[in-house]
Design an enzyme around this catalytic site. Structure first.
Site, PDB file in Angstrom:
ATOM      1  N   CYS A   1      -1.645  -3.257   6.825  1.00  0.00           N
ATOM      2  CA  CYS A   1      -1.730  -1.969   7.517  1.00  0.00           C
ATOM      3  C   CYS A   1      -2.924  -1.964   8.479  1.00  0.00           C
ATOM      4  O   CYS A   1      -2.881  -1.302   9.515  1.00  0.00           O
ATOM      5  CB  CYS A   1      -1.803  -0.805   6.534  1.00  0.00           C
ATOM      6  SG  CYS A   1      -3.179  -0.876   5.373  1.00  0.00           S
TER       7      CYS A   1
ATOM      8  N   CYS B   1       0.841  -1.194   0.000  1.00  0.00           N
ATOM      9  CA  CYS B   1       0.000   0.000   0.000  1.00  0.00           C
ATOM     10  C   CYS B   1       0.879   1.248   0.000  1.00  0.00           C
ATOM     11  O   CYS B   1       1.944   1.275   0.617  1.00  0.00           O
ATOM     12  CB  CYS B   1      -0.983   0.001   1.165  1.00  0.00           C
ATOM     13  SG  CYS B   1      -0.348   0.648   2.722  1.00  0.00           S
ATOM     14  N   GLU B   2       0.436   2.241  -0.713  1.00  0.00           N
ATOM     15  CA  GLU B   2       1.219   3.460  -0.824  1.00  0.00           C
ATOM     16  C   GLU B   2       1.148   4.324   0.425  1.00  0.00           C
ATOM     17  O   GLU B   2       1.929   5.255   0.577  1.00  0.00           O
ATOM     18  CB  GLU B   2       0.783   4.271  -2.051  1.00  0.00           C
ATOM     19  CG  GLU B   2      -0.619   4.801  -1.998  1.00  0.00           C
ATOM     20  CD  GLU B   2      -1.012   5.499  -3.280  1.00  0.00           C
ATOM     21  OE1 GLU B   2      -1.752   6.496  -3.186  1.00  0.00           O
ATOM     22  OE2 GLU B   2      -0.601   5.073  -4.374  1.00  0.00           O
ATOM     23  N   HIS B   3       0.239   4.008   1.341  1.00  0.00           N
ATOM     24  CA  HIS B   3       0.096   4.830   2.540  1.00  0.00           C
ATOM     25  C   HIS B   3       1.067   4.447   3.650  1.00  0.00           C
ATOM     26  O   HIS B   3       1.540   5.316   4.388  1.00  0.00           O
ATOM     27  CB  HIS B   3      -1.347   4.748   3.065  1.00  0.00           C
ATOM     28  CG  HIS B   3      -2.340   5.194   2.059  1.00  0.00           C
ATOM     29  ND1 HIS B   3      -3.482   4.492   1.765  1.00  0.00           N
ATOM     30  CD2 HIS B   3      -2.350   6.273   1.233  1.00  0.00           C
ATOM     31  CE1 HIS B   3      -4.161   5.112   0.817  1.00  0.00           C
ATOM     32  NE2 HIS B   3      -3.498   6.196   0.476  1.00  0.00           N
ATOM     33  N   HIS B   4       1.345   3.150   3.801  1.00  0.00           N
ATOM     34  CA  HIS B   4       2.225   2.685   4.883  1.00  0.00           C
ATOM     35  C   HIS B   4       3.369   1.810   4.382  1.00  0.00           C
ATOM     36  O   HIS B   4       4.180   1.353   5.177  1.00  0.00           O
ATOM     37  CB  HIS B   4       1.420   1.887   5.917  1.00  0.00           C
ATOM     38  CG  HIS B   4       0.270   2.635   6.490  1.00  0.00           C
ATOM     39  ND1 HIS B   4      -1.026   2.480   6.025  1.00  0.00           N
ATOM     40  CD2 HIS B   4       0.217   3.579   7.462  1.00  0.00           C
ATOM     41  CE1 HIS B   4      -1.825   3.279   6.704  1.00  0.00           C
ATOM     42  NE2 HIS B   4      -1.110   3.957   7.569  1.00  0.00           N
TER      43      HIS B   4
ATOM     44  N   GLN C   1      -5.820  -0.671  -3.444  1.00  0.00           N
ATOM     45  CA  GLN C   1      -6.537  -1.774  -4.084  1.00  0.00           C
ATOM     46  C   GLN C   1      -7.508  -1.293  -5.150  1.00  0.00           C
ATOM     47  O   GLN C   1      -7.665  -1.927  -6.193  1.00  0.00           O
ATOM     48  CB  GLN C   1      -7.262  -2.606  -3.022  1.00  0.00           C
ATOM     49  CG  GLN C   1      -7.948  -3.821  -3.592  1.00  0.00           C
ATOM     50  CD  GLN C   1      -8.507  -4.720  -2.515  1.00  0.00           C
ATOM     51  OE1 GLN C   1      -7.978  -4.814  -1.412  1.00  0.00           O
ATOM     52  NE2 GLN C   1      -9.611  -5.387  -2.824  1.00  0.00           N
TER      53      GLN C   1
ATOM     54  N   HIS D   1      -5.094  -6.620   4.168  1.00  0.00           N
ATOM     55  CA  HIS D   1      -4.160  -5.501   4.239  1.00  0.00           C
ATOM     56  C   HIS D   1      -3.455  -5.496   5.590  1.00  0.00           C
ATOM     57  O   HIS D   1      -4.108  -5.359   6.623  1.00  0.00           O
ATOM     58  CB  HIS D   1      -4.915  -4.181   4.052  1.00  0.00           C
ATOM     59  CG  HIS D   1      -5.480  -4.024   2.674  1.00  0.00           C
ATOM     60  ND1 HIS D   1      -4.919  -3.186   1.755  1.00  0.00           N
ATOM     61  CD2 HIS D   1      -6.536  -4.616   2.050  1.00  0.00           C
ATOM     62  CE1 HIS D   1      -5.605  -3.252   0.616  1.00  0.00           C
ATOM     63  NE2 HIS D   1      -6.590  -4.116   0.783  1.00  0.00           N
TER      64      HIS D   1
END
Length: 190
Positions: free
Chosen positions: A151, A80-83, A121, A149
């Protein structure tokens, strides 16, 4: 497609280990910076891949075929690009050919092409569908992605085993409820 300027080096990962209070020279970590640099090179290899070159399209074999072709349970692993945390699960892809078919193993390669980029996703789902629709000029394309996920599982709410499902329906699958129902039935069939 973004152009990769440079990958993280072993020195970058040594600095990371130092920043979390570790000794990158201790025996258990001595080779870790090289292994992590290699792993991230693989995990982000999708940035160097062109989806149009991944798909092998055949113009023979589908002249008279106008029903769904469905490939289920394609494994997917991404970050994931956030974490930068992993997410993983399966992808189901279906399409109705319009005179062209694709080598079935290439669908897995298409999934990997987009999964080996920093992702969410939802974007992953539509990228797979759009690429297949564009390359095949199919009558219809359907994609269902189901993932866990890390995260969510390892931080924050920490709920293990929850699965997120996303879908994309293009072409004739969008307005045709019977066709959508058939695709979802095939996608969820055990």
């Amino acid at each position: 497609m973004p152009k990769i300027k440079e990958q993280f080096t072993e020195q970058d990962w040594r600095r990371f280990l130092l920043s979390v209070g570790e000794d990158p020279d201790r025996p258990g970590l001595a080779e870790t910076p090289a292994r992590v640099a290699s792993a991230w090179k693989h995990w982000t290899s999708g940035y160097t891949q062109d989806p149009s070159k991944v798909l092998k399209v055949f113009e023979d074999g589908a002249e008279q075929y106008d029903e769904l072709i469905v490939v289920k349970n394609i494994p997917v692993y991404s970050h994931c690009e956030h974490h930068l945390a992993p997410f993983f699960g399966t992808v189901t892809i279906g399409y109705i050919p319009n005179g062209k078919i694709v080598g079935l193993s290439k669908l897995t390669r298409l999934v990997d092409c987009f999964a080996h980029r920093l992702q969410v996703q939802e974007r992953l789902t539509i990228q797979i569908a759009d690429a297949l629709m564009e390359q095949l000029q199919a009558k219809a394309v359907g994609v269902v992605v189901k993932c866990r996920h890390l995260c969510m599982e390892s931080r924050g709410i920490r709920t293990q085993g929850e699965e997120t499902s996303t879908s994309a329906m293009l072409g004739e699958l969008q307005p045709n409820q019977a066709m959508r129902a058939e695709f979802f039935a095939l996608a969820h069939e055990k």
